[in-house]
Design a protein around this motif. Structure first.
Motif: not given
Length: 158
Positions: A88-91, A96-99
């Motif tokens: 999974t990729r959670t902001p 702002g650009r991290g996950a």
């Protein structure tokens, strides 16, 4: 103090040892690539990413430090793994650009199987060809080289 052997002290000998090391690495890695693709539909880069995601997840920027790819390549790789349902990729709101990248249950199951495949290939194509003494000697040699920043022990246990 022991005297060095002139044959092993030459530059051509030393470069030849390095070349042999690289050729063996390439051959074993090629076999790992084939087995991971055939058995698990994984590339070596995908396997490397999965194996380097801690159980509690990792920030995308921290994952980039653990695997040998550029930031944008790691991001695209994580997108592909997410599309397959393996992570999974959670902001991260404050970045702002991290996950945050986390393994899914499916990703964990695939990783367990792929780690076993990797270990089987390493055993078959590399370790079984050496005696216990040769492996211990090689371990000592590699330990001496691990003073370089960024080189770390593999922390994934089979």
């Amino acid at each position: 103090m022991s005297q060095s052997n002139p044959a092993t002290a030459s530059r051509s000998f030393r470069v030849g040892v390095w070349r042999s090391f690289m050729e063996i690495h390439h051959a074993v890695l090629r076999e790992i690539e084939r087995e991971l693709a055939d058995r698990h539909r994984l590339s070596v880069s995908e396997f490397d990413a999965l194996v380097n995601i801690p159980l509690d997840g990792a920030r995308l920027k921290d994952l980039k430090e653990r695997i040998v790819l550029t930031q944008s390549a790691v991001s695209r790789l994580c997108d592909r793994l997410a599309q397959r349902g393996l992570v999974t990729r959670t902001p991260i709101e404050e970045d702002g650009r991290g996950a945050l990248i986390e393994l899914t249950e499916e990703g964990r199951a695939l990783l367990r199987a792929a780690v076993l495949t990797n270990a089987e290939v390493v055993e078959r194509s590399f370790a079984s060809r050496l005696s216990s003494d040769q492996l211990a000697s090689l371990r000592g040699t590699l330990d001496a080289l691990q003073t370089v920043d960024g080189v770390r022990e593999c922390d994934t246990v089979v």
